[in-house]
Design an enzyme around this catalytic site. Structure first.
Site, mmCIF file in Angstrom:
data_model
loop_
_atom_site.group_PDB
_atom_site.id
_atom_site.type_symbol
_atom_site.label_atom_id
_atom_site.label_comp_id
_atom_site.label_asym_id
_atom_site.label_seq_id
_atom_site.Cartn_x
_atom_site.Cartn_y
_atom_site.Cartn_z
ATOM 1 N N SER A 178 17.312 25.812 44.052
ATOM 2 C CA SER A 178 17.007 27.060 44.755
ATOM 3 C C SER A 178 15.814 27.025 45.703
ATOM 4 O O SER A 178 15.610 27.967 46.461
ATOM 5 C CB SER A 178 16.806 28.194 43.752
ATOM 6 O OG SER A 178 18.047 28.637 43.278
ATOM 7 N N SER A 237 18.731 30.087 45.702
ATOM 8 C CA SER A 237 18.485 31.504 45.654
ATOM 9 C C SER A 237 17.262 31.951 46.456
ATOM 10 O O SER A 237 17.131 33.136 46.738
ATOM 11 C CB SER A 237 18.307 31.936 44.198
ATOM 12 O OG SER A 237 17.143 31.345 43.651
ATOM 13 N N LYS A 275 8.385 35.026 46.652
ATOM 14 C CA LYS A 275 9.768 35.346 46.250
ATOM 15 C C LYS A 275 9.705 36.514 45.273
ATOM 16 O O LYS A 275 8.797 36.563 44.429
ATOM 17 C CB LYS A 275 10.387 34.103 45.594
ATOM 18 C CG LYS A 275 11.874 34.252 45.225
ATOM 19 C CD LYS A 275 12.418 32.952 44.620
ATOM 20 C CE LYS A 275 13.897 33.052 44.266
ATOM 21 N NZ LYS A 275 14.428 31.796 43.694
#
Lengths: 473, 95, 484
Positions: free
Chosen positions: C175, C151, C76
């Protein structure tokens, strides 16, 4: 006048409070600012063990409660020398709670001043205002340096008390070896809160805060100026504004810092990157055991065990270094404590001052000075000759015995020799001898002077006195 | 809690965020909505409950006072918008 | 090769059926072809990947390979990667080349994985749909019109479309779990303090936690073995031994007590999801687990509590982005204040600004007690609810999300509606517990996740339960169409 002080003492750790970057003074800009100090994305703080240790020492030295649990909080505001946009400080739960400290005023008067709290926090960097293409330059070497902020109660009532308090803290942090006390380098900075309270009024007046004073002399001047300024405003029926002021060294006045349009709203909250700092009794007691003798303890020992006056003891314990030197002199002088004190505070301090030499670099060691004092007490030399001997030692001519021997400065104590000199002097001044015998006793001084002159100052003055009186009967 | 335009301006200033004049009503509406959601907290009496700052009841660990960070100025300043003589440059700081 | 899990690929590498370079090339080709449609990557680091893969092949040849050596993954874009742009999905850090690696990145690298690139995400991890990225929204591979969740939407979409066999994510309020559920993959948020936060760009420090996003529980265990562990650089990282998470995957579920919070099965839960979750629970019952109804009385307050604490922490954490030392700086600042306000005003997107403002507000003078302290007190009550529940049960199960993936744009106009999509995941972060989402079926053709919540540091049990389920079901082997 009501005064409270906030003192920022830079702790003498090797590394920053939350990073392993060096705290050494004077490095090239930003060479001692690591990723943590720069507040780069993703970095995290880890607390320096030594900073906690030093704060604990301070807390114990002022008889304060050292918190079993203290919490770091963020103080949020934007400023270019504050890389993260917040300063890590302690707010609700500081590491050191209420304590107190005794200050020495004139004529041996002492007063207790309360310390509200002392907390750990990180220092900010520096904005350099020289022109860099019309911009300011930011150096973050100092960012993250550990500070102990020591907050006093509003117990101080005059500039003299403020100075005595600040000096006492200054001396204490150096005794504890937690701060180098270097005021030029900003290791010890003072903020002064001042308000005026008309006689008889209970509540304090509105206060102004003078920030960032780094000399006792400037602090004294700033307080005096601020007192006059507030007095003038109040007498004129005006109101003192609560604000932060700066002392302008060149103009000798305080001026308002361009006050922000809004009061600061620091939005303190516990720093979620740090956990509570927990200290158990065992740790606190172990730190207590390693505390050195503190200035006040030393002072009281000097008075009770060494027989010094409160004033002398206060002066000599003003710094740990001076006190250590004095004790060594007194020991070498074989217990002539009072004489040792006089010499250390008198000739010796004057000589250091005059030549701008630090105690550590003194050409006269404590053993040398003590040895000389021993020669005074065993009547080898007189006090007057001793000054000559001291000067010779100061100029590197060897220790007292060498100087005395080489200069033939030994006191004349042979009463035969003294009698012979006295006889000569009386014979040379018959008229004065006549007057003395007729009752004009103050002439004794004249004869003593003549005899000392004849002996080049080496005759033992008390013997001269006694024999003169006998001969002039 | 319903926020007015002046509230938004005040908060935006506190947080140093430039907000377009035209966007203010939208922010006022959104933030007011969020605050209404947040105020559902008041449904529960929390008197006497100790605030919880961290999931674990742990203590701060302490780091030994040893310098391990070397000078990495050039490396760490590679992302800086404006640098001169090792200093970060910003518009004049007025004190 | 496409639908292979990490553990299967690991076996292929060890058997020399395939080389690490071939694997990297295969997935890089997929990222280059399918990736742009999904917009799941912000940066692809092909060259670096191939050299890491070559090094991995050398280690494999020398017999020095570990279980992860040579396996391709993606990080990420919230994790700092030295020498590679680390944008956090924000214009603010569009030009930021991280000067160091996050601990997670470093540990993964030490385990021998090959990084293929950095995945898309909601800006600063603030969002539940991945529509808040400076780099544009990510599509859900199961239906391009819908969101992948957020997210960690880029990581979830990439793993779901098998553009990469596994990826890292972070979870502050859901997330990892919510996008894992919406994209039909396995996601684990470890116990707070289990995985180091060093170099992981902070959103809300007391809630953030990194974790694996994979195709299977077994893969998650392999990844967590490498990611977890004490880090002296993170004061909130816990000094606790890390067990071998792969060692206990096959433990029997006989007598394991599973708690179902009645609050998680009340109104608001989509009936299709409710059905899938109930079927999954039934599966566990068959495996010998005991099902117990429990209560989490304060769970309804988790979202309001979170939206005080997370914004408060974020408002402070994001103050460092001021245009002075790195990151976006506005053109021609007139003065210092202008530099701050415009750099931040232009560098941050709308949702980030909203949360910064909410955070500044709840911490400001006069409001601190009513909002921030109140929320911290509720945090304790929410935490205690779980503590009490774990006296009675070993693990808690329920839905991950109230609905399946919603349409792009459906909730982006109303932040509060968006926030409520994390209603089942947020409390876990407040309590610092480990939580997991595993694929459990479909509702109207879209994946549904089952949530497993464990006691502190009980990741092994979650992985065990998840793995056993995946041994008897094949939901986790399902792949979306159109990603050939």
């Amino acid at each position: 006048m009501v005064i409270g002080l906030e003192i920022h003492a830079q702790l003498a750790t090797k590394t920053k409070i939350f990073s392993a970057a060096s705290t050494a003074f004077g490095a090239e800009p930003n060479t001692q600012a690591c990723a943590i100090d720069l507040g780069l994305p993703g970095v995290l703080p880890v607390l320096n063990r030594e900073a906690v240790h030093m704060a604990t020492k301070f807390g114990l030295a002022i008889d304060a409660e050292v918190a079993h649990k203290s919490v770091f909080a963020r103080k949020n505001y934007f400023y270019p020398d504050l890389p993260k946009g917040y300063q890590i400080s302690q707010f609700e739960l500081p590491i050191v709670g209420i304590g107190e400290i005794e200050i020495d005023l004139e004529n041996g008067v002492t007063k207790m001043i309360g310390v509200t709290r002392a907390h750990l926090e990180e220092d900010a960097g520096k904005s350099l205002h020289e022109d860099y293409h019309g911009m300011s330059g930011i150096d973050l070497n100092r960012a993250g340096t550990p500070l102990l902020e020591i907050v006093s109660e509003p117990d101080i009532r005059s500039a003299a008390e403020a100075i005595a308090y600040a000096k006492k803290i200054h001396s204490l942090v150096q005794y504890l070896e937690i701060c180098d006390g270097n005021m030029q380098e900003g290791s010890f900075r003072m903020d002064v809160n001042i308000s005026l309270r008309p006689r008889g009024q209970e509540e304090y007046g509105t206060r102004a805060e003078i920030k960032n004073l780094n000399s006792f002399r400037f602090m004294e001047k700033a307080i005096a100026y601020e007192f006059d300024r507030q007095m003038y405003i109040l007498e004129d029926g005006g109101k003192v504004v609560q604000e932060t002021r700066l002392y302008d060294v060149d103009k000798g006045e305080t001026r308002s810092m361009r006050s922000k349009e809004e009061a600061n709203d620091y939005r303190y909250f516990p720093d979620p990157d740090l956990l509570p700092c927990v200290l158990d009794n065992e740790y606190i007691e172990s730190v207590r055991k390693e505390l050195p003798e503190l200035p006040n303890e030393k002072k009281h020992r000097f008075i009770t065990h060494l027989g010094l006056s409160a004033y002398d003891a206060g002066v000599l314990t003003g710094s740990r270094e001076l006190a250590t030197y004095f004790e060594a002199v007194a020991e070498a002088a074989g217990g002539e404590n009072k004489l040792a004190a006089n010499w250390v505070m008198g000739e010796f301090s004057a000589a250091l001052n005059k030549d701008g030499v630090s105690l550590a670099d003194s050409p006269v060691s404590a053993e040398m000075l003590g040895g000389m004092i021993r020669r005074i007490s065993d009547n080898t030399i007189s006090g007057k000759i001793a000054k000559q001997v001291f000067e010779a030692m100061w100029s590197g001519e060897g220790d007292a015995d060498v100087v005395i021997e080489k200069g033939g400065l030994k006191q004349i104590t042979d009463s035969g020799a003294i009698e012979a000199m006295i006889d000569e002097v009386i014979a040379a001044n018959p008229a004065q001898a006549e007057q003395f015998r007729a009752g004009k006793e103050q002439l004794l001084g004249f004869f003593v002077g003549q005899v000392m002159k004849a002996s080049k100052g080496q005759a033992n003055p008390s013997q001269v006195n006694k024999i003169l009186r006998d001969k002039l009967k | 809690m319903s926020l007015e335009k002046t509230d938004i301006e005040k908060i935006a200033h506190l947080a140093r965020l430039a907000i377009d004049e035209a966007a203010i009503p939208g922010y006022a509406e959104d933030l007011s909505g969020i605050l209404s959601l947040v105020e559902e907290m008041n449904a529960v009496d929390t008197d006497g409950v100790e605030p919880l700052a961290h999931p674990h009841d742990a203590d701060q660990r302490l780091r030994d006072d040893l310098v391990t960070e070397e000078n990495q100025r050039e490396h760490l300043q590679q992302n800086a918008p404006q640098v001169d003589a090792g200093l970060f440059l910003v518009p004049k700081v007025i004190e | 090769m496409k639908n292979r899990t990490l553990s299967e690929l690991s076996q292929l590498l060890r058997d020399r059926e395939v080389s690490s370079v071939e694997l990297a090339e295969y997935y890089l080709e997929r990222i280059g072809r399918v990736g742009p449609e999904l917009n799941s990557f912000i940066s692809v680091t092909g060259e670096q990947a191939l050299s890491q893969a070559a090094e991995a092949d050398r280690l494999i040849a020398a017999g020095q390979a570990g279980p992860l050596t040579g396996l391709p993954i993606a990080h990420k874009d919230i994790f700092c990667t030295q020498g590679v742009r680390t944008s956090c999905g924000s214009k603010m850090l569009d030009n930021f080349i991280a000067p160091y690696d996050a601990t997670v990145v470093e540990k993964m690298q030490q385990s021998g994985v090959v990084m293929l690139g950095k995945t898309n995400m909601d800006e600063y991890a603030m969002g539940s749909s991945n529509e808040n990225s400076h780099y544009g929204p990510v599509s859900n591979p199961w239906n391009r019109e819908t969101v992948p969740g957020g997210s960690s939407g880029g990581s979830a979409a990439a793993v779901a479309a098998r553009l990469v066999p596994a990826a890292t994510g972070t979870d502050t309020g859901g997330s990892i779990r919510q996008p894992a559920a919406l994209c039909g993959i396995t996601g684990l948020k470890p116990t707070y303090g289990r995985v180091s936060r060093w170099g992981m760009i902070a959103f809300a420090s007391s809630l953030d936690q990194g974790g694996p996003m994979t195709q299977s529980a077994e893969d998650a265990a392999m990844m967590l073995n490498a990611m977890a562990g004490f880090d002296p650089k993170d004061s909130t990282s816990m000094e606790r031994e890390v067990p071998d998470y792969t060692a206990t995957l096959n433990e029997s579920l006989e007598g394991v007590r599973i708690g179902l919070p009645k609050e998680y099965f009340s109104e608001g839960l989509d009936s299709g999801i409710g059905k899938v979750v109930e079927e999954a629970i039934e599966e566990y019952r068959k495996m010998g687990a005991e099902i117990v109804e429990i209560e989490l009385p304060n769970s309804g307050l988790a979202v309001p509590t979170y939206y005080v604490l997370a914004p408060a922490e974020c408002s402070s954490n994001l103050s460092r982005y001021d245009g002075v030392r790195y990151g976006y700086r506005c053109e021609d600042p007139k003065n210092l204040e202008d530099l701050y306000k415009r750099s931040r005003g232009e560098g941050f997107g709308a949702e980030v600004k909203r949360r910064i403002m909410i955070g500044a507000y709840v911490l400001s003078a006069g409001y601190y007690d009513a909002y921030y302290l109140k929320a911290q007190r509720l945090r304790r009550l929410i935490s205690e609810d779980f503590h009490n529940a774990f006296e009675k049960v070993d693990v808690i199960m329920g839905p991950v999300t109230p609905t399946t993936a919603f349409r792009q744009g459906e909730k982006s106009d109303n932040p509060v509606t968006m926030y409520l999509s994390d209603i089942y995941t947020i409390a876990v972060n407040l309590a610092g517990l480990p939580g997991m989402s595993i694929p459990a079926g479909f509702s109207d053709g879209m994946p549904v996740g089952l949530q497993l919540i464990g006691n502190h540091f009980d990741e092994s049990r979650l992985l065990n339960l998840a793995h056993r389920y995946q041994q008897t079901t094949d939901w986790h082997r399902q792949m979306p169409e159109g990603v050939e």
